[in-house]
Design an enzyme around this catalytic site. Structure first.
Site, PDB file in Angstrom:
ATOM      1  CE  LYS A   1       6.841   0.446  -5.283  1.00 11.66           C
ATOM      2  NZ  LYS A   1       7.374   1.040  -6.528  1.00 11.66           N
TER       3      LYS A   1
HETATM    4  N1  PMP Z   1       8.952  -5.104  -5.625  1.00 14.67           N
HETATM    5  C1  PMP Z   1       8.092  -4.853  -4.668  1.00 14.67           C
HETATM    6  C2  PMP Z   1       6.890  -5.623  -3.924  1.00 14.67           C
HETATM    7  C3  PMP Z   1       6.550  -3.703  -5.178  1.00 14.67           C
HETATM    8  O1  PMP Z   1       5.921  -3.574  -4.662  1.00 14.67           O
HETATM    9  C4  PMP Z   1       8.027  -3.339  -6.450  1.00 14.67           C
HETATM   10  C5  PMP Z   1       6.720  -2.217  -6.950  1.00 14.67           C
HETATM   11  N2  PMP Z   1       5.775  -1.771  -8.236  1.00 14.67           N
HETATM   12  C6  PMP Z   1       9.140  -3.397  -6.913  1.00 14.67           C
HETATM   13  C7  PMP Z   1       9.297  -4.575  -6.076  1.00 14.67           C
HETATM   14  C8  PMP Z   1       9.697  -2.462  -7.589  1.00 14.67           C
HETATM   15  O2  PMP Z   1       9.865  -1.668  -7.392  1.00 14.67           O
HETATM   16  P1  PMP Z   1       9.850  -0.445  -8.388  1.00 14.67           P
HETATM   17  O3  PMP Z   1       8.818  -0.037  -8.873  1.00 14.67           O
HETATM   18  O4  PMP Z   1      10.354   0.949  -7.751  1.00 14.67           O
HETATM   19  O5  PMP Z   1      10.324  -0.647 -10.172  1.00 14.67           O
END
Ligand code: PMP
Length: 343
Positions: free
Chosen positions: A47
């Site tokens: 992130k």
């Molecule tokens: N794993 C974790 C721990 C996350 O916080 C997120 C984000 N929601 C994701 C995977 C998935 O990533 P994305 O939001 O880019 O699909």
């Protein structure tokens, strides 16, 4: 003064995460497996990439100036990354979070200088006290504020299109055959996949979804089926709505994994490869195990799996035997580890 080999601040450490060969956890499988370990980002998750990208884009467009306010609704990784980038760039950071969030998580955000609004968890999304509504209200009340809104922000995809995708292409010398990645907002998988498929349309992209989420069914039918929705434990994986930040056309298939299998696979990853990663990293590797059983890979496959975050955020969950036992995840077939002794 001679050159000092130092980075000028933590923002320079975002991205360019290592690609690590998996040796043991995949030893019985056909193919070659590599993990993109996003826990190496300074904010310990993928992130960081979207926080930096979205904020810098807003700066370039003249929407954000130092002293302005950035608002988001998350107690998780995105909140921490936005708070971290805000520290460096001199923004106020306000995060509206659910009262379900643990005290540890709230304190982590406050440690990074964010102001946290804790909103009641069990109210409908359109209730004025819900974290969505509180964030919207603060955004409308505070002049010069930006609402990141990661589920509906296309820049989320762009961040991974510009960084994660090219990094993986370069690190594999263009030889990647399969990308396996979790889907929450969908930004990681969609942006990375879009870049990789532009280089080689034959790259297969498999999304990991949770039981209790609508994504797999939506991908198959392009219809929103609310019967797919029920509570589950993994945070950050799957969704109960269709995010704009997911480009379903870049994804070839979704596979669903259980809370229990994912938790055990996260623990196994630490004990076999020495990689201490989060719950969804366990989910992603669990997906690889299931795909291997389905015969998706062969000896020539070069599979890259994205591990989204670091294990330290899950000490009171996946890495707690008490929590595992409370969930019913430790039973006869899954022995409790006997590596704790008090003298
Ligand atoms: N794993 C974790 C721990 C996350 O916080 C997120 C984000 N929601 C994701 C995977 C998935 O990533 P994305 O939001 O880019 O699909």
């Amino acid at each position: 003064m001679k050159e000092i080999k130092a980075y000028s601040n933590v923002l320079e450490l975002i991205g360019n995460t290592p690609l690590l060969q998996l040796n043991r956890i995949t030893s019985q499988m056909k193919g070659n497996f590599y993990a993109k370990v996003e826990g190496f980002n300074p904010g310990h998750s993928a992130k960081d990439r979207i926080a930096l990208h979205i904020i810098e884009k807003a700066e370039k467009e003249g929407i954000l100036k130092p002293g302005d306010t950035i608002i988001e609704t998350t107690s998780g990784n995105t909140g921490f990354s936005i708070a971290m980038v805000s520290v460096l760039k001199g923004y106020e950071c306000i995060l509206a979070v659910s009262s379900k969030s643990s005290k540890d998580k709230i304190d982590m955000l406050r440690a990074m200088g964010a102001t946290v609004h804790v909103c009641p968890a069990h109210v409908p999304a359109d209730d004025p006290r819900s974290y969505y509504e509180v964030a919207k209200r603060l955004h409308s009340e505070i002049a010069n504020s930006v609402y990141i809104n990661q589920y509906f922000n296309k820049l989320n995809i762009e961040a991974h299109y510009e960084t994660t995708g090219p990094e993986i292409w370069e690190q594999t010398n263009g030889q990647i055959t399969h990308l396996v990645a979790c889907s929450g907002t969908g930004g990681t998988i969609s942006g990375t996949a879009r870049y990789l498929k532009e280089q080689n349309p034959n790259v297969k992209v498999i999304g990991i979804d949770a039981y209790g989420s609508v994504l797999q069914k939506y991908h198959q039918t392009r219809e929103f089926d609310k019967n797919e929705i029920y509570p589950y434990r993994i945070e950050g994986l799957g969704k109960n709505l269709i995010p704009d930040a997911t480009d379903f056309d870049t994804i070839d298939a979704f596979i669903k994994v259980t809370d229990e299998d994912s938790a055990h696979t996260a623990r196994e990853l630490a004990r076999t490869e020495g990689i201490f990663a989060g719950y969804t990293s366990g989910a992603a590797l669990q997906g690889i195990k299931q795909l291997d059983e389905e015969g998706v890979f062969d000896a020539n496959s070069i599979v890259v799996v994205i591990l989204p975050d670091h294990g330290s955020r899950y000490m009171s969950k996946v890495y707690s035997d008490e929590w595992m036992a409370q969930q019913g995840f430790l039973d006869e077939k899954t022995e409790v580890p006997q590596n704790l002794q008090y003298i």
